[in-house]
Scaffold this active site. Structure first.
Site, PDB file in Angstrom:
ATOM      1  N   HIS A 363      44.424  27.542  48.644  1.00 43.97           N
ATOM      2  CA  HIS A 363      43.176  27.588  49.411  1.00 43.97           C
ATOM      3  C   HIS A 363      42.572  26.207  49.576  1.00 43.97           C
ATOM      4  O   HIS A 363      42.951  25.263  48.873  1.00 43.97           O
ATOM      5  CB  HIS A 363      42.195  28.595  48.819  1.00 43.97           C
ATOM      6  CG  HIS A 363      41.483  28.190  47.566  1.00 43.97           C
ATOM      7  ND1 HIS A 363      40.247  27.596  47.571  1.00 43.97           N
ATOM      8  CD2 HIS A 363      41.808  28.328  46.258  1.00 43.97           C
ATOM      9  CE1 HIS A 363      39.841  27.401  46.321  1.00 43.97           C
ATOM     10  NE2 HIS A 363      40.770  27.832  45.501  1.00 43.97           N
ATOM     11  N   GLU A 410      38.486  31.433  49.556  1.00 45.33           N
ATOM     12  CA  GLU A 410      39.060  32.010  48.331  1.00 45.33           C
ATOM     13  C   GLU A 410      37.977  32.166  47.282  1.00 45.33           C
ATOM     14  O   GLU A 410      37.921  33.140  46.540  1.00 45.33           O
ATOM     15  CB  GLU A 410      40.188  31.108  47.797  1.00 45.33           C
ATOM     16  CG  GLU A 410      40.950  31.670  46.599  1.00 45.33           C
ATOM     17  CD  GLU A 410      40.362  31.309  45.234  1.00 45.33           C
ATOM     18  OE1 GLU A 410      40.882  31.792  44.219  1.00 45.33           O
ATOM     19  OE2 GLU A 410      39.375  30.554  45.174  1.00 45.33           O
TER      20      GLU A 410
END
Ligand SMILES: [Zn+2]
Length: 722
Positions: A363, A410
């Site tokens: 991420h 995320e």
């Protein structure tokens, strides 16, 4: 280990079926063949891949990505998406952005006021809840862009109450308080970070009747222990006294308003009430605070002295449990908005099986600057892409398609990856070979990896090909596994990062790896490039090592003719996990036999497919090397790929139906905790409390469910209808 010549040359693809069998001619032909770049064996490319490492390019990319704080949904994070997109393109990868419209929260206002006990101490403290800039901080001019400290998706509200100290906020901590006769109900819980997921800290406090929660970073855990001469960032790696760990308190996965479906513009969304009913969002307000503020609150608490393992570091005051007399007024208002997030992808199309995908994921969004979390991983991802771009220039093409995935949001709850998985579920379920995740690539020394067990061997083999960044006389394998081969590879039951939707929702064989692990400035303003350069990885050689092992595992999965999956390790692992239940269930008349029987079937299927693959390989007598048996190979690979999917169940875990995998899923009491057979584990925990015939019967039911799933896996792997 390198693969045999037979498989590698076939991988190069040759149409030359008409050459003679004369040995000499063959030798000459082969020499020329190997010298021609377009027919270089895949293993040669894999060796080249590790030799292409470049720590300066990694450090440059990390520096560029972490110039400013870049929380999901902000312009600053859209800018990092553009950076990743253009960098992937500059490495000759086909790249694109996929956006989603998701529900995120940002802090609007928060106040925390401590009133001490009159008449002895009438002082009142209004905490300023600010992380301090230090003298010479190179990020001082952009520090104002760091979000005020908060918990994402925290409940908005104004509350007041006496303080109760609840240690790490675990279930067992509340059991201890109850035994001490301490009432949490109606009070504000003061918990410290460090043992369980913060969302579970809030949930447990709510369950105990608390009206709000304050969570602090204890100097004992994050500040180096405290005491005389204590030092912290920038002089040492420890969290400064004003440092605050922010983070999400959402217990679910993906956008909470679109459970199970994709968050696009104008799509169906749950109402606030419907979301609340699902029980994944906190029902009381919470705030994270610094070690200094936590210390001030601790000093206001009287009552019984807490146990030794509840105490603080050197020179800390005596920790007492309360309630009160310290009294807190807490208010928090969050702003819930629909924000646009960007997942960035880079693709290298497979030459022989373009419809089979190997995914590498990391991420990009960060709570602050994100030098460790997560952009050390982004820099490593870009390093893998850069090296593969160079291989492409030398003529390499992967057999299967390689996809680089750079996720957004995320930190809020695996939002970017989950929305994408939900949107592409059927394609992923039928076509993905494996998902390889790196979140924080580096936060210090020491390599760690978790995987679904069929990938254990591959991981170890790759580690043998990479130099240990902290000791050039040995390999990563030597320092990681060494002479003790037992249980060094973790499992993926926890909900900590983007592998969760792949393994736990779809059943894709997955890996997660990193150097270091828990680090003191986690999710604070001090997780910046300076910290990385001084303490995390001064030479960036650990980043190089992560990129090397990550890329090597991906290359072997993408290039090998037969997928390097070993389901015998899986059967072995399941057997060991089953044994762990024996003590708990045997006295209750519960039988584990269905599980043992199904694992036995899995073992037989694993042996069968390994043999079948060997037969295919050995039937290729030189020089009939170019005999095409694509369909046979494809059938073996489909069985190896699809076997993992059969661990998933349509109904999923009881009460948590998004989690489909019956072997790996998060523990109910700690989202970070990794449990094997979470459904059986949940049922046992429940039965231990209720202790009724019915509750123990449901344990047996869960055992049957898992046994049926494992039997399905063995059928898929065995490849024959019943
Ligand atoms: Zn992260």
């Amino acid at each position: 280990m390198l693969k045999s010549t037979t498989t590698t040359i076939t991988g190069g693809g040759g149409a030359a079926t008409s050459f003679t069998t004369t040995t000499l001619l063959t030798a000459i032909f082969l020499s020329i063949f190997l010298l021609t770049t377009s027919f270089t064996p895949k293993s040669t490319y894999h060796s080249l891949f590790t030799s292409f490492s470049d720590n300066t390019s990694i450090s440059h990319n990390l520096f560029s990505l972490t110039r400013r704080p870049h929380v999901a949904g902000t312009q600053a994070n859209a800018d990092t998406a553009a950076y990743v997109l253009s960098t992937l393109a500059s490495y000759t990868l086909r790249s694109h952005i996929t956006s989603y419209h998701v529900s995120l929260t940002y802090p609007l206002s928060r106040t925390l006021i401590l009133t001490r006990s009159p008449p002895d101490d009438t002082s009142i403290t209004k905490f300023d809840l600010r992380q301090e800039i230090y003298a010479g901080d190179p990020y001082a001019d952009v520090a104002g862009e760091v979000l005020p400290t908060f918990h994402a998706y925290a409940k908005s509200g104004t509350t007041a109450g006496q303080v109760v100290y609840v240690n790490y906020g675990r279930v067992e901590d509340y059991v201890t308080l109850k035994a001490m006769g301490v009432n949490v109900s109606g009070n504000i819980a003061l918990a410290r970070y460090g043992q369980i997921f913060r969302g579970d800290i809030v949930r447990h406090a709510y369950d105990a009747g608390a009206v709000a929660v304050v969570v602090f970073s204890d100097t004992k855990d994050y500040g180096g222990g405290g005491g005389e001469g204590a030092r912290w960032f920038p002089d040492d790696k420890w969290m400064p006294p004003s440092g605050v760990q922010v983070g999400t308190v959402y217990g679910g996965t993906g956008d909470p308003t679109t459970p199970g479906w994709t968050s696009t513009s104008g799509c169906e969304r749950l109402s606030v009430d419907e979301v609340e009913l699902r029980g994944e969002l906190p029902l009381i307000p919470s705030l994270p605070v610094s070690a200094a503020d936590g210390d001030a609150i601790i000093r206001s608490i009287g009552g019984q002295v807490a146990g030794d393992d509840w105490q603080g570091g050197i020179n800390a005051p005596v920790y007492r449990v309360g309630p009160g007399p310290g009294f807190l007024n807490l208010s928090y208002t969050g702003n819930q908005v629909i924000a646009t997030i960007q997942n960035v992808f880079g693709v290298i199309k497979g030459s022989e099986e373009p419809d089979r995908f190997v995914l590498l994921g990391n991420h990009r969004d960060a709570w602050t600057f994100g030098a460790v979390d997560p952009n050390s991983g982004t820099a490593a991802l870009l390093e893998v892409a850069r090296r593969l771009g160079k291989l492409k220039k030398r003529g390499w093409r992967p057999r299967r398609t390689i996809v680089f995935c750079n996720w957004d949001a995320e930190e809020y709850g695996l939002v970017g990856s989950t929305e994408w998985v939900e949107e592409n579920r059927e394609m992923l379920a039928s076509r993905v070979v494996a998902y390889l995740n790196v979140d924080c690539a580096v936060s210090g020394a020491g390599f760690h990896a978790s995987a679904t067990p069929q990938l254990d061997e591959l991981l170890k083999q790759a580690a043998q090909q990479v130099q240990d960044p902290d000791n050039s006389s040995q390999t990563m394998y030597d320092s990681w596994i060494g002479s003790d081969d037992s249980s060094k590879i973790g499992r993926l039951g926890g909900g900590g990062s983007d592998y969760a939707p792949f393994i736990q929702h779809v059943g894709v064989p997955s890996v997660d790896m990193f150097y270091g692990g828990a680090y003191p400035v986690y999710h604070s303003m001090y997780d910046d490039f300076e910290w990385m350069k001084k303490f995390g990885d001064p030479t960036f050689h650990r980043h190089v090592a992560v990129a090397s092992i990550w890329g090597l595992v991906a290359l072997r999965l993408a290039d090998e003719e037969f997928l390097p999956f070993n389901y015998l390790s899986y059967a072995q692992e399941l057997q060991e996990s089953t044994k762990k239940f024996e003590d708990e269930v045997s006295s209750k008349g519960i039988s584990l036999l269905p599980l043992y029987k199904s694992i036995d079937k899995l073992k037989k299927s694993a042996i069968k497919i390994n043999k079948q693959i060997k037969v295919i390989q050995e039937s290729r007598v030189w020089p009939s090397l170019w005999k095409r048996d694509h369909l046979e190979v494809r059938e073996m690979n489909d069985r190896l790929m699809m076997a993992e999917r059969a661990f998933t169940d349509r109904d999923g875990l009881v009460g948590r139906s998004w989690y489909k995998h019956l072997v790996y899923g998060p523990s109910k009491h700690d989202d970070y905790g990794s449990k094997s057979f979470p459904g059986i584990d949940d049922a046992i925990e429940k039965a231990k409390i209720l202790n009724t015939a019915e509750s123990w019967h449901s344990v047996q039911h869960e055992i049957w469910r898992v046994a049926r799933a494992i039997t399905d896996v063995s059928l898929v792997l065995g490849g024959e209808l019943t």
